[in-house]
Design an enzyme around this catalytic site. Structure first.
Site, mmCIF file in Angstrom:
data_model
loop_
_atom_site.group_PDB
_atom_site.id
_atom_site.type_symbol
_atom_site.label_atom_id
_atom_site.label_comp_id
_atom_site.label_asym_id
_atom_site.label_seq_id
_atom_site.Cartn_x
_atom_site.Cartn_y
_atom_site.Cartn_z
ATOM 1 N N CYS A 193 30.751 21.157 43.773
ATOM 2 C CA CYS A 193 30.629 20.022 44.721
ATOM 3 C C CYS A 193 31.810 19.101 44.450
ATOM 4 O O CYS A 193 31.656 18.023 43.877
ATOM 5 C CB CYS A 193 29.319 19.283 44.520
ATOM 6 S SG CYS A 193 27.865 20.357 44.422
ATOM 7 N N ASP B 174 28.422 25.916 51.742
ATOM 8 C CA ASP B 174 27.217 25.309 51.195
ATOM 9 C C ASP B 174 27.124 25.681 49.718
ATOM 10 O O ASP B 174 27.117 26.870 49.362
ATOM 11 C CB ASP B 174 25.989 25.830 51.954
ATOM 12 C CG ASP B 174 24.705 25.100 51.575
ATOM 13 O OD1 ASP B 174 24.547 24.713 50.398
ATOM 14 O OD2 ASP B 174 23.855 24.934 52.462
ATOM 15 N N ASP C 172 28.655 18.500 40.122
ATOM 16 C CA ASP C 172 28.707 17.038 40.242
ATOM 17 C C ASP C 172 27.927 16.705 41.507
ATOM 18 O O ASP C 172 28.489 16.548 42.583
ATOM 19 C CB ASP C 172 30.161 16.581 40.330
ATOM 20 C CG ASP C 172 30.295 15.068 40.369
ATOM 21 O OD1 ASP C 172 29.297 14.372 40.108
ATOM 22 O OD2 ASP C 172 31.400 14.587 40.674
ATOM 23 N N GLY D 41 34.264 17.284 46.065
ATOM 24 C CA GLY D 41 34.796 16.056 46.649
ATOM 25 C C GLY D 41 34.434 14.811 45.859
ATOM 26 O O GLY D 41 33.349 14.750 45.284
ATOM 27 N N PRO D 42 35.381 13.845 45.770
ATOM 28 C CA PRO D 42 36.707 13.798 46.385
ATOM 29 C C PRO D 42 37.835 14.438 45.569
ATOM 30 O O PRO D 42 38.980 14.390 45.976
ATOM 31 C CB PRO D 42 36.952 12.300 46.538
ATOM 32 C CG PRO D 42 36.245 11.695 45.367
ATOM 33 C CD PRO D 42 35.014 12.542 45.150
ATOM 34 N N GLY D 43 37.530 15.001 44.393
ATOM 35 C CA GLY D 43 38.529 15.818 43.716
ATOM 36 C C GLY D 43 39.075 15.304 42.406
ATOM 37 O O GLY D 43 39.915 15.967 41.793
ATOM 38 N N CYS E 79 26.253 10.654 38.979
ATOM 39 C CA CYS E 79 26.665 9.270 38.773
ATOM 40 C C CYS E 79 25.459 8.376 39.046
ATOM 41 O O CYS E 79 25.487 7.481 39.891
ATOM 42 C CB CYS E 79 27.839 8.914 39.689
ATOM 43 S SG CYS E 79 28.547 7.307 39.271
#
Length: 454
Positions: free
Chosen positions: A263, A314, A330, A265-267, A383
Site C-alpha cells: 500500500c 487491489d 502500511d 502511496g504516497p511513496g 499511523c
C-alpha cells in the site's frame, strides 16, 4: 491591504475551503501562499494562523459558544470561521488584540453582512477582555465529564481522547495522556531522510535520535535541498523511517530477496525501502490501488537509479501466494497518529470509520501473509495508535493463520536501530509491537508489528 492582512485572508480562505469543501490544508495552503506571493515571514504567519485555528477549533468553538451565548451551529459558517481565526489570534498568538478583532470583523463582513460584522465585533471584544487562562477555566467548567473536559481544553473529539487513553494504558502509561494531547497541538519539526547509498546527511545537520538515516536542519529551505538532491534527500517523519527500516532489519537480508510495498502511496517509505534494497541485493516492487497516489509513488522513487515497478492493483489480491520475502503493509487507517500535521483530520473522523477500516486492514494483512514465502516477514504499520487498528487486527489475523505466524520483537528491532533509548514499554497483551508517540518520540504515533511466516 497590508502583508499581515493578506496572510489573514489566505488563512481565512483556506479554513473556509477545509470546513466547507472538505479540502486538505496541507495541499491547499501552499498554493494559496504562492498565489498571494507572500514572503517567508508572511507565509509563516498564514501557516500558523491556518494550522493553529484548525487544530484548536474545538476549544475555540467552546469559547465562542460562551462569549456569544448561543450554540455555534446557529452561527453562519463563514462568520464562525472568521470568529475562530480571531479567537486563535486573541488566545494563542502575540497578535495585538485590536488587529485581531478588526481584521476578523472585516473578514466576517466580507463573508456575511453588516449585521454579521457587528455580531463578530461584539463576540471578539468579549473574548479579548479576559485572559487565555480565564477562558480555559470557563471551558473546562462547562464540561460534563473528565473526558469531555480534556476534549474541550485540548481540542480533541472525546472518542479520540478515549482511544488514546486506552492505547497508553496498554503500556501502563495512561498518565501521559495530557502530554500526548498537548503534543498533538504543536507544530511538528521538519524531519528529513537521506536515502542510504544515494545521499549523505549534511555535516551541519543534527542527526535524529532513533532513525540512522534521519536528520534535522538548523534552518534554510528543506524543499530546496530535496530538489537539488533529486529526491534522494526527503522530508519524512522519523516514525515513517523507522517503520520501513524495521522491516529491513528484522532479520539479515539474503541476496536476491523479493520485497513488496503493498500500500505504497504516497511513496516515502517506498523510496527508503528501494534504497535499502539496492544496497542489500534485494528487488523491490510497489503497489498502490489509487492511480493518483501511484503517481506520487513514481515521483518518490524517481531518484532510484534502477527504477522501481509500481502496480495499481487491489492490495487484497496483489501479493499472490508464496512470492515475497518481505512485505510492508502500511495500511489505510484513521490517521489518528498524524493529527499534528493534518489538523483537520480530527474533526473528519468518527468512531463509525473504525470497523470498516479494521476489516480492510485485516484483509490486507492476511493477503500479505499469504504472499510471503516460508520464513518471510511482513511489517504491519498504521499511523494510528487505536488498539482496534493495531493489536486487534494483528490478533485476528494470527487467529486466522493458527500457529503459522511468529511475532518478532519490533521494539527490540527499533531499539537496535537507535542511537538513543527510544523508551518503548512492553504492551499489556504481551506482543512485540512497537508504538511510537508524538509526546515521547517527537514522531507520528506509528505502530509497527513484525510477523514471520513459518
Amino acid at each position: 491591504m497590508s502583508s499581515a492582512n493578506t496572510s489573514r485572508r489566505v488563512a481565512f480562505e483556506t479554513i473556509r475551503a477545509v470546513n466547507e469543501s472538505d479540502a486538505y490544508a496541507n495541499l491547499l495552503l501552499p498554493k494559496a501562499i504562492a498565489r498571494a506571493a507572500l514572503d517567508t515571514a508572511d507565509a509563516g504567519l498564514a501557516t500558523e494562523l491556518t494550522y493553529g485555528t484548525l487544530r484548536r477549533q474545538g476549544t475555540y468553538d467552546a469559547v465562542i459558544r460562551i462569549a456569544a451565548d448561543r450554540p455555534v451551529q446557529e452561527i453562519d459558517p463563514a462568520v464562525l470561521d472568521a470568529l475562530r481565526l480571531g479567537t486563535h489570534q486573541l488566545l494563542s498568538t502575540r497578535v495585538a488584540s485590536h488587529a485581531a478583532v478588526n481584521e476578523s470583523v472585516e473578514l466576517a463582513r466580507s463573508a456575511g453582512s453588516r449585521g454579521a460584522a457587528g455580531f463578530a465585533n461584539a463576540v471578539l471584544r468579549r473574548i479579548s477582555r479576559d485572559t487565555p487562562g480565564e477562558w480555559m477555566d470557563r471551558v473546562a467548567a462547562s464540561a460534563r465529564s473528565d473526558d469531555e473536559r480534556l476534549g474541550l481544553v485540548f481540542s480533541h473529539p472525546v472518542w479520540i481522547v478515549r482511544a488514546f487513553r486506552r492505547a497508553l494504558a496498554a503500556e501502563g502509561r495512561a498518565d501521559e495522556l495530557e502530554a500526548l494531547l498537548t503534543a498533538d497541538n504543536a507544530s511538528p519539526r521538519v524531519t528529513m531522510a537521506a536515502l542510504p547509498g544515494l545521499a549523505e546527511i549534511p555535516d551541519a545537520a543534527r542527526r535524529t535520535p532513533y532513525s540512522p538515516v534521519g536528520f534535522r536542519l538548523g534552518g534554510g529551505d528543506p524543499e530546496g535541498l530535496v530538489r537539488s538532491s533529486e529526491g534522494r534527500v526527503r522530508v519524512q517523519d522519523e516514525g515513517s523511517q523507522l517503520a520501513a527500516l524495521a522491516l529491513v532489519n528484522a532479520l539479515p537480508v539474503a541476496d536476491g530477496e523479493r520485497w513488496l510495498d503493498l500500500c505504497a502511496g504516497p511513496g516515502g517509505k517506498t523510496a527508503l525501502l528501494a534504497a535499502e534494497a539496492r544496497t542489500r541485493g534485494a528487488a523491490l516492487e510497489a503497489n498502490e490501488v489509487s492511480s493518483a497516489r501511484a503517481g506520487l509513488v513514481r515521483q518518490a522513487v524517481a531518484g532510484i537509479p534502477e527504477g522501481i515497478p509500481v502496480s495499481e492493483e487491489d492490495g487484497r489480491t496483489r501479493a499472490g501466494e508464496d512470492a515475497y520475502d518481505r512485505i510492508l503493509v502500511d495500511a489505510p487507517c484513521t490517521g489518528l497518529g498524524a493529527l499534528r500535521r493534518r489538523p483537520e483530520a480530527r474533526w473528519r473522523k468518527s468512531p463509525a470509520d473504525v470497523p470498516e477500516l479494521t476489516q480492510l486492514q485485516g484483509e490486507l494483512l492476511a493477503a500479505a501473509v499469504r504472499g510471503l514465502r516460508r520464513g518471510g516477514i511482513v511489517a504491519y504499520v498504521t499511523c494510528s495508535p487505536h488498539l482496534a487498528e493495531t493489536a486487534g487486527v494483528v490478533a485476528e489475523v494470527r487467529r486466522e493463520f493458527d500457529g503459522t505466524l511468529e511475532e518478532l520483537d519490533a521494539r527490540a528491532v527499533v531499539t537496535s536501530l537507535s542511537a538513543s533509548d527510544p523508551l518503548l514499554p512492553p504492551q499489556s497483551d504481551g506482543s512485540g509491537r512497537a508504538q511510537l508517540w508524538p509526546h515521547r518520540h517527537n514522531t507520528d504515533a506509528m505502530s509497527i508489528t513484525l510477523l514471520r511466516r513459518h
